[in-house]
Design an enzyme around this catalytic site. Structure first.
Site, PDB file in Angstrom:
ATOM      1  CG  HIS A 124      -1.842   0.930   1.249  1.00  0.00           C
ATOM      2  ND1 HIS A 124      -3.249   1.026   1.744  1.00  0.00           N
ATOM      3  CD2 HIS A 124      -1.904   2.302   0.682  1.00  0.00           C
ATOM      4  CE1 HIS A 124      -3.653   1.983   1.766  1.00  0.00           C
ATOM      5  NE2 HIS A 124      -3.095   3.035   1.168  1.00  0.00           N
ATOM      6  CD  GLU A 181      -7.599   6.530   4.509  1.00  0.00           C
ATOM      7  OE1 GLU A 181      -8.159   6.484   3.497  1.00  0.00           O
ATOM      8  OE2 GLU A 181      -6.634   7.015   4.755  1.00  0.00           O
ATOM      9  CG  HIS A 184      -7.804   3.353  -0.411  1.00  0.00           C
ATOM     10  ND1 HIS A 184      -6.941   2.796  -1.527  1.00  0.00           N
ATOM     11  CD2 HIS A 184      -6.798   4.291   0.417  1.00  0.00           C
ATOM     12  CE1 HIS A 184      -5.836   3.303  -1.235  1.00  0.00           C
ATOM     13  NE2 HIS A 184      -5.597   3.896  -0.121  1.00  0.00           N
ATOM     14  CG  ASP A 218      -1.639   5.471   2.797  1.00  0.00           C
ATOM     15  OD1 ASP A 218      -1.895   5.209   1.575  1.00  0.00           O
ATOM     16  OD2 ASP A 218      -2.547   6.062   3.758  1.00  0.00           O
ATOM     17  CG  ASP A 219       0.125   8.932   0.454  1.00  0.00           C
ATOM     18  OD1 ASP A 219       0.008   9.120  -0.709  1.00  0.00           O
ATOM     19  OD2 ASP A 219      -1.086   8.660   1.239  1.00  0.00           O
TER      20      ASP A 219
HETATM   21  N1  ADE Z   1      -4.658   8.727  -1.655  1.00  0.00           N
HETATM   22  C1  ADE Z   1      -3.422   8.918  -1.381  1.00  0.00           C
HETATM   23  N2  ADE Z   1      -3.526   8.523  -0.214  1.00  0.00           N
HETATM   24  C2  ADE Z   1      -4.791   7.994   0.200  1.00  0.00           C
HETATM   25  C3  ADE Z   1      -5.362   7.512   1.388  1.00  0.00           C
HETATM   26  N3  ADE Z   1      -4.530   7.158   2.451  1.00  0.00           N
HETATM   27  N4  ADE Z   1      -6.719   7.491   1.381  1.00  0.00           N
HETATM   28  C4  ADE Z   1      -7.193   7.648   0.211  1.00  0.00           C
HETATM   29  N5  ADE Z   1      -6.891   8.223  -0.823  1.00  0.00           N
HETATM   30  C5  ADE Z   1      -5.505   8.209  -0.843  1.00  0.00           C
HETATM   31 ZN    ZN Z   2      -3.930   4.958   0.590  1.00  0.00          ZN
END
Ligand code: ADE
Ligand code: ZN
Length: 341
Positions: A24, A207, A204, A285-286
């Site tokens: 992810h 969340e 996703h 994730d990011d």
């Molecule tokens: N795009 C990038 N990161 C995300 C996340 N955590 N949830 C939804 N969309 C995303």
């Molecule tokens: Zn994500």
């Protein structure tokens, strides 16, 4: 210290050496502020920050949408094939440093084609870097095209059309962006078409959205994995179902903390998930926006939740068993984990 570790340093060293897969990761979310500045200059794009420090200071989010607004703005510096190559190559180097041996990464083509960047440019830069990572690090990879759920299903259909010439490089499709108000049911038809094309399916779900969205991802999109899935824990029957179906959840601890999905990392549900028999994995994730790559995510939960050596091994094993690798490759990685542990 929990079972098996005499110190925090020993636990960190164990995590660092553990072979892992990352399942992810949004490649656009790995854009570090330094590279953002370099690309802004290279492409003559104005950004509303005067320094790297100012960029980092702006990364204070109170929910998913707060983050997404700045994430879409950040990716605006990406224009050329070389930009997408540099972005992906930088992430692969960081992943290799964390002993990540296999990656399955998301990209958001609609975030680029809407700005006039060709789909072909995006895919060429990313795949060239992935090919180089295989040669340089022996790192294997799969690419997952994500549809932006705040846009229409027709827009997703058009994006899938654009992807058709590149299906040899795309393993699956996913669903990301603003969750609440954009349920999986909105995309039932485009995911059915993607599945018919032989693509893997992820989404996703749970969340910020309710457990009902996880049910929809399973029943309507027929997902092979759930991304996040945290709010599944509110529904006992759903937890039983996910465990019974050995459904992999790609959990992202530092993301959950930064986006206020959890109040404190000590409240993170990862250990609860494992104890409930859920096939949870740990992912970043990011990472540029949330403060850490894979090992930092493992460390944060290992420390806060007192994870044992056995828990960490389970998480690493889950990352390979939940991947889209073939059985022989999975077995090779699992044997490497067993040898290490
Ligand atoms: N795009 C990038 N990161 C995300 C996340 N955590 N949830 C939804 N969309 C995303
Ligand atoms: Zn994500």
């Amino acid at each position: 210290m929990p079972e098996g570790f005499v110190s925090a340093a020993e636990r960190a060293a164990f995590i660092a050496g553990l072979p892992k897969a990352e399942l992810h990761l949004h490649i656009e979310g790995s854009l570090e502020p330094e590279l953002m500045f370099e690309l802004a200059q290279r492409n003559n794009v104005a950004i509303p920050f005067a320094s790297v420090e100012e960029v980092r200071a702006a990364y204070a989010f109170s929910n998913l949408q707060d983050f997404l607004d700045i994430y879409y703005q950040g990716m605006g510096v990406l224009h050329t094939e070389r930009d997408f190559y540099d972005l992906t190559a930088a992430y692969c180097a960081r992943a290799d440093a964390d002993n990540v041996r296999h990656i399955e990464i998301f990209f958001d083509p609609q975030g680029h084609t809407s700005r006039g960047v060709a789909f072909a440019t995006v895919i060429a830069g990313i795949t060239r870097a992935l090919d180089d990572a295989r040669t340089t690090y022996g790192m294997t990879s799969k690419l997952i095209l994500c549809f932006l759920r705040h846009l229409s299903e027709a827009d997703a259909e058009a994006t899938l059309d654009e992807a058709l010439p590149y299906l040899d490089r795309i393993a699956g499709v996913g669903l990301d962006s603003s969750e609440v108000g954009h349920p999986p049911s909105k995309f039932e038809r485009v995911f059915a078409r993607a599945k018919g094309l032989g693509l893997k399916i992820v989404a996703h779900a749970g969340e910020e959205g309710p457990p009902a969205y996880v049910h929809e991802a399973l029943d309507l999109l027929k997902v092979d994995r759930i991304d996040h899935g945290n709010r599944s824990l509110e529904d006992t029957a759903l937890v039983k179902r996910l465990a019974g179906e050995s459904m992999t959840l790609t959990v992202c601890p530092l993301s959950n903390l930064k986006l206020c999905v959890v109040r404190d990392i000590a409240d993170h549900p990862l250990k609860t998930m494992l104890d409930a028999g859920l096939h949870a994995t740990v992912n970043s994730d990011d990472p540029s926006y949330f403060g850490g790559y894979v090992n930092a995510n493992y460390l944060a939960v290992a420390d806060a939740l007192d994870l044992s050596r056995a828990d960490l091994v389970t998480l690493a094993r889950n990352s390979f068993t939940g991947s889209f690798l073939g059985d022989a490759e999975k077995a090779r990685h699992l044997a490497a984990i067993d040898a290490y542990a």
